[in-house]
Design an enzyme around this catalytic site. Structure first.
Site, mmCIF file in Angstrom:
data_model
loop_
_atom_site.group_PDB
_atom_site.id
_atom_site.type_symbol
_atom_site.label_atom_id
_atom_site.label_comp_id
_atom_site.label_asym_id
_atom_site.label_seq_id
_atom_site.Cartn_x
_atom_site.Cartn_y
_atom_site.Cartn_z
ATOM 1 N N GLY A 102 0.821 -1.214 0.000
ATOM 2 C CA GLY A 102 0.000 0.000 0.000
ATOM 3 C C GLY A 102 0.851 1.259 0.000
ATOM 4 O O GLY A 102 0.424 2.299 -0.513
ATOM 5 N N GLU A 105 1.708 1.890 -3.448
ATOM 6 C CA GLU A 105 0.470 2.279 -4.141
ATOM 7 C C GLU A 105 0.131 3.750 -3.872
ATOM 8 O O GLU A 105 -0.350 4.459 -4.751
ATOM 9 C CB GLU A 105 -0.681 1.364 -3.716
ATOM 10 C CG GLU A 105 -0.467 -0.055 -4.248
ATOM 11 C CD GLU A 105 -1.551 -1.014 -3.811
ATOM 12 O OE1 GLU A 105 -1.725 -1.173 -2.585
ATOM 13 O OE2 GLU A 105 -2.223 -1.584 -4.678
ATOM 14 N N GLU A 125 2.771 -8.041 -1.660
ATOM 15 C CA GLU A 125 1.517 -8.629 -1.147
ATOM 16 C C GLU A 125 1.417 -10.122 -1.373
ATOM 17 O O GLU A 125 0.862 -10.860 -0.551
ATOM 18 C CB GLU A 125 0.309 -7.944 -1.808
ATOM 19 C CG GLU A 125 -0.017 -6.566 -1.274
ATOM 20 C CD GLU A 125 0.774 -5.445 -1.922
ATOM 21 O OE1 GLU A 125 1.785 -5.750 -2.610
ATOM 22 O OE2 GLU A 125 0.402 -4.286 -1.750
HETATM 23 N N1 CAA Z 1 1.493 -3.897 9.195
HETATM 24 C C1 CAA Z 1 1.564 -4.025 10.515
HETATM 25 N N2 CAA Z 1 2.707 -4.231 11.187
HETATM 26 C C2 CAA Z 1 3.828 -4.314 10.463
HETATM 27 C C3 CAA Z 1 3.841 -4.198 9.064
HETATM 28 C C4 CAA Z 1 2.600 -3.969 8.421
HETATM 29 N N3 CAA Z 1 2.527 -3.820 7.093
HETATM 30 N N4 CAA Z 1 5.105 -4.316 8.620
HETATM 31 C C5 CAA Z 1 5.879 -4.498 9.708
HETATM 32 N N5 CAA Z 1 5.108 -4.500 10.815
HETATM 33 C C6 CAA Z 1 5.570 -4.618 12.201
HETATM 34 C C7 CAA Z 1 6.215 -5.966 12.466
HETATM 35 O O1 CAA Z 1 5.257 -6.923 12.848
HETATM 36 C C8 CAA Z 1 7.172 -5.630 13.594
HETATM 37 O O2 CAA Z 1 6.406 -5.543 14.775
HETATM 38 P P1 CAA Z 1 7.073 -5.998 16.164
HETATM 39 O O3 CAA Z 1 8.270 -5.122 16.341
HETATM 40 O O4 CAA Z 1 5.984 -5.793 17.142
HETATM 41 O O5 CAA Z 1 7.432 -7.430 15.961
HETATM 42 C C9 CAA Z 1 7.628 -4.214 13.248
HETATM 43 O O6 CAA Z 1 6.626 -3.698 12.375
HETATM 44 C C10 CAA Z 1 8.968 -4.131 12.569
HETATM 45 O O7 CAA Z 1 8.991 -5.021 11.478
HETATM 46 P P2 CAA Z 1 10.273 -5.900 11.105
HETATM 47 O O8 CAA Z 1 10.783 -6.583 12.323
HETATM 48 O O9 CAA Z 1 9.897 -6.736 9.933
HETATM 49 O O10 CAA Z 1 11.303 -4.749 10.695
HETATM 50 P P3 CAA Z 1 12.385 -4.726 9.564
HETATM 51 O O11 CAA Z 1 13.046 -3.418 9.660
HETATM 52 O O12 CAA Z 1 13.189 -5.989 9.573
HETATM 53 O O13 CAA Z 1 11.570 -4.768 8.178
HETATM 54 C C11 CAA Z 1 9.865 -4.131 6.622
HETATM 55 C C12 CAA Z 1 10.740 -3.709 7.814
HETATM 56 C C13 CAA Z 1 10.752 -4.388 5.381
HETATM 57 C C14 CAA Z 1 8.912 -3.026 6.317
HETATM 58 C C15 CAA Z 1 9.127 -5.464 6.949
HETATM 59 O O14 CAA Z 1 8.468 -5.289 8.177
HETATM 60 C C16 CAA Z 1 8.085 -5.865 5.938
HETATM 61 O O15 CAA Z 1 8.421 -6.475 4.940
HETATM 62 N N6 CAA Z 1 6.804 -5.570 6.223
HETATM 63 C C17 CAA Z 1 5.691 -5.999 5.427
HETATM 64 C C18 CAA Z 1 5.569 -5.203 4.189
HETATM 65 C C19 CAA Z 1 4.381 -5.679 3.405
HETATM 66 O O16 CAA Z 1 4.172 -6.849 3.167
HETATM 67 N N7 CAA Z 1 3.566 -4.723 2.956
HETATM 68 C C20 CAA Z 1 2.417 -5.021 2.199
HETATM 69 C C21 CAA Z 1 1.267 -5.107 3.122
HETATM 70 S S1 CAA Z 1 -0.172 -5.658 2.300
HETATM 71 C C22 CAA Z 1 -0.754 -4.296 1.484
HETATM 72 O O17 CAA Z 1 -0.171 -3.273 1.498
HETATM 73 C C23 CAA Z 1 -2.053 -4.545 0.790
HETATM 74 C C24 CAA Z 1 -2.536 -3.438 -0.030
HETATM 75 O O18 CAA Z 1 -2.448 -3.500 -1.234
HETATM 76 C C25 CAA Z 1 -3.212 -2.304 0.556
#
Ligand code: CAA
Ligand code: NAI
Length: 698
Positions: A102, A105, A125
């Site tokens: 997102g 996006e 995603e």
């Molecule tokens: N939503 C909620 N919480 C999230 C999150 C998200 N998208 N991404 C990370 N967090 C949280 C983690 O659970 C973690 O929480 P805790 O500290 O409580 O465990 C905290 O944020 C830090 O995350 P990481 O330990 O993973 O930190 P990092 O620095 O190693 O990595 C990151 C950062 C690269 C952003 C990694 O967290 C990541 O890949 N996040 C997911 C990204 C993702 O998949 N985004 C797409 C979401 S789906 C979407 O967006 C649908 C749409 O089209 C609208």
């Protein structure tokens, strides 16, 4: 504007800053804040351009995954993005860290994008069993062309800022996000650049519209490895809609696909896996704020299969390693294997051409244990014999610097016993990597009786640094993964005595989604190892022994439970094996029966789940989700099934307990009786997940 999004004005430029730690995820408050700030900046007659940027470590890293599955809260992201794209004033996304999902996006709905050099941009995603649900599948192909877009969306890996620049995803690379965004905004105004709305720009779709095979071929290559997964195919369809349909209809198609996936069992399992992996890095019972020790140099003892793979994992992360052997010859062999391995990967294009030399340059081979002196972390990967391990740790006590963490890569041995031979048991623990260690992501961190909290946090931090997924476990035979696997091994062998064939058992297991069945796995590992160990212990396993007596040691001899054609790893059913099994059963007076696939699946999975419950009872694993992480990253458990304990909750614990009791009776095997924990949860109608929920509430 609200507590997580603020609006300031620098003369004609409005700066909208999102500040919602840790990763600026698009929670309802963030969406609402952006919406209000943008509306207000548009309404402000003094404002001529708007910069959207983020505070903290990253640009928006995606939707707030914790909101999925809950009733949606307004405003929806689509509504916010529409308002942004339709803004009569230019909006510039100023990106640093990661613009993911997102987050990207949001940036795509802006008219211009700039990013810092270290930024990464992607739509991951699909890794959560989803597809981008807020226009990503429609706008990204218009920004970078469908070929790269489908690679990013179906593959899920982000691209670097320089690649983003090359492909037109961003306009410029800037030094700081806010300052760079602001100066770019002034440039847009000075040059009177027209607003670039991706929705209206079909120029990069023309080639694929004229020849759809460009796109179809890219999809075919990307989905080849997506066996069993739904999201990659749905995501590819959504990108296809960008080629085939006008923008708004494409958006509708994307939305339908997203809503279907977000409610799917697969996506639920994949989201669970995402959080489980992060939860596993939190160590139960370690005081908060326990700082890991500094690790700059690592020594690995033993340059065999595992030592070499572990050394490569460190070199891949840029950490210097000393690899220690008993003699020059062993060292040369170990160094040669790594070199060849790197060269093969480079030849395949997996790493840059200069990477083998660079990475090998970080690995220094030495003979003699005194070479551990500089190391902050020492990982022992010598033969799996207690006496040898003890000898090595006694020497380490003499040579290692004070405070160095001393880890063993043992698969089964007791770390407490190993720790006892040193004067510093507080520094001793297990770091159990999985083969091939440079590929497999799991590292079981074994906490011994006396392991100090900061030794544990060091091992966890180091594992994460070399891109492994750590899971902390306690001392027991085989730790978590191999201990559960042993239960499956026992059943697969018994099934042969009842009338099933290796290929039938393996087919059920691979159909479930595991990369290999137990018999193909045995052939890969080599049947002679178990045979020798049985001979040492005076144990018999009639079918496996008969295979070995016939010289069938597995892949290495071209014959095992299967036959293999020269140079091939593909397992072919062998009538000779069927004959050998028949003869063995006749000799033992065993009657064959038809074993159904359903029974095979239950007997492959439920005894492992039962062992998982015992592991939880004994507190060898702190959380059911830790067990799942171990299976996902160490054994190739299909991510869309979440892990064995998650799967058990989906099936229902009562059913599993009932079936285990049934098999305990039918196969006359009391060890299959449900464990007390499984029995209790089943009787109370509860799940394994309820254990974590109640622990959190306590
Ligand atoms: N939503 C909620 N919480 C999230 C999150 C998200 N998208 N991404 C990370 N967090 C949280 C983690 O659970 C973690 O929480 P805790 O500290 O409580 O465990 C905290 O944020 C830090 O995350 P990481 O330990 O993973 O930190 P990092 O620095 O190693 O990595 C990151 C950062 C690269 C952003 C990694 O967290 C990541 O890949 N996040 C997911 C990204 C993702 O998949 N985004 C797409 C979401 S789906 C979407 O967006 C649908 C749409 O089209 C609208
Ligand atoms: P291996 O036999 O390939 O390598 C062991 C190496 O250690 C040999 O090169 C040997 O020369 C060297 N060595 C022996 N004694 C030594 C000493 N005193 N000092 C320095 N080097 C010494 O064995 P492998 O498979 O790499 O296993 C190593 C350890 O890793 C074992 O404890 C094993 O249980 C564990 N392990 C193995 C896995 C596998 O799949 N092979 C998976 C996970 C753990």
């Amino acid at each position: 504007m609200n507590e997580v999004v603020k609006l300031e004005r620098r003369d004609v430029i409005a700066i909208v800053t999102v500040n919602s730690p840790p990763v600026n995820a698009l929670s309802a408050a963030v969406r609402g804040g952006i919406f209000d700030c943008i509306k207000s900046a548009i309404a402000d007659p003094e404002v001529q351009a708007i910069v959207l940027t983020c505070a903290g470590r990253t640009f928006i890293a995606g939707a707030d995954i914790t909101e999925f599955g809950k009733p949606p809260k307004p405003p929806g992201l689509a509504e916010v993005l529409l308002a942004m794209e339709n803004s009569p004033k230019p909006i510039i996304a100023a990106i640093h860290g990661t613009a993911l999902g997102g987050g990207l996006e949001v940036a795509l709905a802006c008219h211009f994008r700039v990013a810092t050099r270290d930024a990464r941009l992607g739509l991951p995603e699909v890794k959560l069993g989803l597809l981008p649900g807020a226009g990503g599948t429609q706008r990204l192909p218009r920004a970078v062309g469908p070929e790269l877009a489908v690679k990013m969306i179906v593959g899920g890996d982000p691209i670097s800022a320089s690649d983003a620049l090359k492909h037109g995803l961003i306009e410029e690379i800037v030094e700081g996000p806010a300052s760079g965004g602001e100066s770019f905004a002034r440039k847009v105004l000075a040059e009177k650049r027209p607003l670039r709305k991706l929705r209206d720009d079909d120029s990069k779709l023309a080639a694929a519209r004229a020849d759809r095979s460009i796109f179809t071929n890219a999809v075919a290559a990307l989905t080849k490895k997506a066996r069993g997964l739904e999201a990659p195919f749905a995501a590819a369809d959504a990108v296809g809609a960008a080629i085939d349909l006008p923008f708004d209809e494409g958006l509708k198609k994307e939305r339908e696909g997203f809503l279907k996936l977000v409610a799917s069992d697969q996506s639920k399992a994949q989201r669970y896996a995402f959080f489980s992996e992060r939860e596993a890095a939190k160590i139960a019972g370690v005081p908060e704020g326990t700082k890991p020790r500094n690790v700059e140099r690592v020594a690995i003892i033993g340059a065999g299969t595992m030592g070499g793979g572990i050394a490569m994992s460190f070199a891949n992360a840029g950490i210097p390693v000393t690899l220690i052997e008993t003699g020059e010859e062993q060292l040369k062999r170990g160094m040669g294997v790594m070199q060849k391995n790197y060269e093969a990967t480079a030849a395949r294009g997996g790493i840059p051409a200069d990477a083998p030399a660079k990475r090998m340059g970080l690995i220094t081979g030495k003979v003699g244990l005194e070479n551990v002196r500089d190391a902050d972390l020492i990982i022992e990967a010598v033969f799996e014999t207690m006496a040898i391990k003890k000898e090595v740790f006694t020497a380490l006590d003499k040579y290692a610097k004070p405070g160095a963490v001393l880890a063993s890569n043992t698969s089964y041995l007791n770390i407490d016993e190993i720790a006892k031979v040193t004067k510093r048991p507080q520094d001793v623990l297990g770091m159990h990597f999985f083969s091939p260690a440079n590929v497999m992501k799991l590292c079981e961190i074994v906490r011994a009786d006396k392991t100090a909290p900061d030794a544990l946090t060091t091992a966890v931090a180091v594992a994460r640094k070399i891109a492994k997924v750590p899971a902390v476990v306690g001392v027991c035979d085989g730790f978590v993964g191999n201990r559960m696997l042993a239960q499956r091994g026992k059943q697969s062998e018994k099934l042969l005595f009842e009338g099933a064939l290796p290929q039938q058992v393996d087919a059920v297991v691979t159909k479930f989604g595991m990369p290999m069945g137990p018999f193909a796995m045995s052939d890969l590992a080599g049947l002679d190892i178990g045979w020798r160990s049985r001979q040492d212990r005076g144990i018999k396993s009639e079918i496996a022994d008969a295979l070995c007596e016939a010289g069938r040691f597995g892949q290495k001899t071209g014959k095992g439970y299967y036959k293999y054609e020269a140079g091939s790893r593909s397992a072919l059913p062998d009538p000779e094996v069927e004959k050998l099994i028949d003869e063995t059963l006749q000799r033992l007076g065993r009657k064959k029966r038809v074993v159904s696939d359903d029974e095979i699946l239950e007997r492959m999975m439920y005894p492992m789940i039962n062992e998982g419950a015992r592991i939880l009872e004994e507190k060898v694993a702190a959380r059911p989700s830790d067990i799942d992480v171990i299976w996902l990253y160490g054994y190739g458990w299909p991510i869309y099934r979440g892990g064995p304990m998650f799967y058990a909750d989906q099936v229902g614990l009562k059913h599993i307990a009932d079936r285990l009791s049934y098999y305990a009776r039918e196969t006359n095997d009391p060890s299959l009786e449900p464990s007390p924990l499984l029995k209790r949860l089943a009787a109370e109608g509860k799940t394994f997940a309820s254990l974590t929920q109640s622990a959190k509430a306590a």
